[in-house]
Scaffold this active site. Structure first.
Site, mmCIF file in Angstrom:
data_model
loop_
_atom_site.group_PDB
_atom_site.id
_atom_site.type_symbol
_atom_site.label_atom_id
_atom_site.label_comp_id
_atom_site.label_asym_id
_atom_site.label_seq_id
_atom_site.Cartn_x
_atom_site.Cartn_y
_atom_site.Cartn_z
ATOM 1 N N ASP A 1 -7.428 26.897 -0.361
ATOM 2 C CA ASP A 1 -8.573 26.817 0.532
ATOM 3 C C ASP A 1 -8.205 25.988 1.749
ATOM 4 O O ASP A 1 -7.045 25.601 1.933
ATOM 5 C CB ASP A 1 -9.803 26.264 -0.194
ATOM 6 C CG ASP A 1 -9.673 24.788 -0.532
ATOM 7 O OD1 ASP A 1 -8.533 24.308 -0.650
ATOM 8 O OD2 ASP A 1 -10.705 24.105 -0.685
ATOM 9 N N ASP B 1 -6.939 21.806 -1.657
ATOM 10 C CA ASP B 1 -7.126 21.154 -2.947
ATOM 11 C C ASP B 1 -7.625 22.133 -4.004
ATOM 12 O O ASP B 1 -7.850 21.764 -5.151
ATOM 13 C CB ASP B 1 -8.069 19.940 -2.838
ATOM 14 C CG ASP B 1 -9.484 20.299 -2.403
ATOM 15 O OD1 ASP B 1 -9.741 21.477 -2.065
ATOM 16 O OD2 ASP B 1 -10.331 19.378 -2.398
ATOM 17 N N ASP C 1 -8.477 22.957 2.827
ATOM 18 C CA ASP C 1 -7.783 21.669 2.731
ATOM 19 C C ASP C 1 -6.792 21.630 1.581
ATOM 20 O O ASP C 1 -6.245 20.573 1.260
ATOM 21 C CB ASP C 1 -8.778 20.508 2.639
ATOM 22 C CG ASP C 1 -9.588 20.516 1.356
ATOM 23 O OD1 ASP C 1 -9.728 21.592 0.737
ATOM 24 O OD2 ASP C 1 -10.092 19.445 0.960
ATOM 25 N N SER D 1 -13.345 21.510 3.592
ATOM 26 C CA SER D 1 -12.812 22.271 2.475
ATOM 27 C C SER D 1 -12.894 23.779 2.704
ATOM 28 O O SER D 1 -12.295 24.304 3.629
ATOM 29 C CB SER D 1 -13.542 21.858 1.195
ATOM 30 O OG SER D 1 -12.946 22.389 0.051
#
Length: 448
Positions: A242, A246, A244, A103
């Site tokens: 960010d 999400d 990833d 992340s």
């Protein structure tokens, strides 16, 4: 059943250090493969996506070996956002989905997140069962039943086309200049292409991943780079994802940041006006600002709070039948559209509101006055338990007494890093600072 290696968002740690080793990834893949196959007959498949970290290659190969060893067929998606994995797990009728990502963490970290066949992240109970399998002897498939692996070349394109369907059909983004920071992460190609295809003029930032620069001085946790680009290019708005994709942070035309609380307030009010906000309820975590709660209450709406972690937000939403939730950190969950936080789709909803209303970004990101909030992190050594120390407990009790009904205090361990997070809210900023500093000092002393 307690979990040992799973945290609040899958398994996470420094790459090539326990538990994020190739050996552990192989065993995790095998354990998850055995869990999802169990005694079910027929063909079984798993989809695996990743972000742009160098260690993603190692973990992808190890997971593939583990899954195929238990008879699972593996579909490799390549670099795609985390929500794309949730979407494609359902779309491709897979038994399980996996996202390899840490992340917003730096490149040296990585993680493994699992999704069930419904596209939602696994429950604590399911993760505990996988750990139980992991600790024993994992039964391999017979030689003739070993799984196959293949790459899905158009995985990103499938997700992009779906993301565009969430944008109102009668609207376009013509005339909007958007700074889009992809954090050198998983959405570095998908997000700019979607916005461009919807008519926006895109100023890309963080779209040159090299395996090491993910989240480095860019993205939703470092918005300064995008803010400078917004001002330099005279952009109408900035969108920061960010690693990833999400999470999302919105920047107005001056470069000022609006966090997830402000975006949730805007969407909740809009959806309530349209009769779309199920149960008149927004789900958010204990970290969301007290100002958000007051804003909702003033409109006859309700805030349901959960533990920190978007998975807990989603679990509460599913239990209550609610369709909007998220985190101050930028996870925005809209179960009408996605099974997990989706930074791109959340950004599209904000852009749709700009296009629909004709208002500037600054007029949309200040739905409520925030109550002053102060958050400080204290790092501690592995194995330490500073929150159990009597001086820390005393400092926390004293802080709660001093705040009384004028504010609130939240002390918690991070689920993804060895950090104690000390957060307080109070309209008396001097008192706020004293309370937080005293607790931080006690935690630091206890943590050595």
């Amino acid at each position: 059943m307690a979990r040992k290696i799973f945290g609040t968002d899958g398994v996470r740690g420094q790459a090539n250090r326990y538990p994020m080793t190739a050996e552990m990834a192989l065993r995790l893949g095998a354990a998850a493969g055995r869990y999802f196959r169990r005694d079910k007959a027929g063909v079984h498949r798993v989809v695996i996506g990743k972000d742009t970290r160098l260690s993603g290659y190692m973990l992808e190969n190890a997971l593939t070996a583990g899954f195929t060893s238990t008879g699972m067929n593996v579909l490799l998606l390549g670099p795609v956002p985390t929500p794309a994995v949730g979407f494609l797990t359902r779309s491709m009728r897979a038994d399980v989905g996996v996202m390899i990502s840490a992340s917003h963490n730096p490149h040296q970290d990585n993680g493994i997140k699992f999704f069930g066949p419904d596209g939602f992240k696994l429950s604590d109970e399911a993760e505990a069962e996988i750990e139980a399998i992991l600790e024993g002897e994992i039964e391999p498939a017979q030689p003739q039943n070993i799984g196959r692996a293949r790459r899905i070349d158009d995985a990103r394109g499938r997700y992009q086309e779906y993301a565009k369907t969430t944008f109102p059909g009668g609207l376009r983004l013509d005339g909007l200049k958007v700074v889009l920071d992809c954090a050198n992460g998983a959405a570095y190609r998908a997000a700019p292409e979607v916005l461009w295809e919807l008519g926006a003029e895109v100023v890309p930032v963080g779209v040159s991943p090299d395996g090491f620069n993910i989240n480095e001085r860019c993205g939703s946790t470092h918005t300064q780079t995008a803010a400078e680009a917004v001002v330099a290019h005279g952009a109408d708005v900035g969108i920061c994802l960010d690693g990833d994709a999400d999470r999302v942070m919105i920047l107005d035309e001056t470069g000022r940041v609006a966090d997830g609380d402000q975006l949730m307030a805007l969407l909740a009010a809009r959806w309530a006006d349209e009769g779309r906000l199920n149960g008149g309820t927004l789900v958010a975590t204990v970290m969301s600002n007290l100002g958000l709660e007051r804003f909702l209450t003033g409109r006859g709406l309700r805030l349901e709070r959960t533990a920190v972690g978007d998975r807990y937000v989603v679990e509460a939403m599913r239990r209550g039948g609610w369709n909007l939730g998220g985190e101050q950190s930028g996870h925005i969950v809209m179960t009408d559209y996605a099974t997990t936080g989706d930074g791109l789709i959340a950004g599209l909803q904000f852009l749709a509101e700009m296009a629909r209303s004709g208002r500037r970004a600054s007029g949309l990101v200040n739905s409520f006055e925030t109550v002053p909030q102060l958050l400080k992190n204290v790092r501690y050594a592995a194995g330490a338990a500073p929150l159990e120390a009597p001086p820390v407990r005393s400092a926390i009790a004293a802080g709660e007494a001093r705040l009384g009904d004028r504010g609130r205090l939240l002390i918690r361990k991070s689920g993804t890093e060895p950090l104690i997070r000390v957060m307080a809210e109070c309209e008396d900023e001097a008192l706020l600072g004293r309370v937080v500093d005293e607790i931080v000092a006690a935690v630091e002393f206890a943590a050595g």
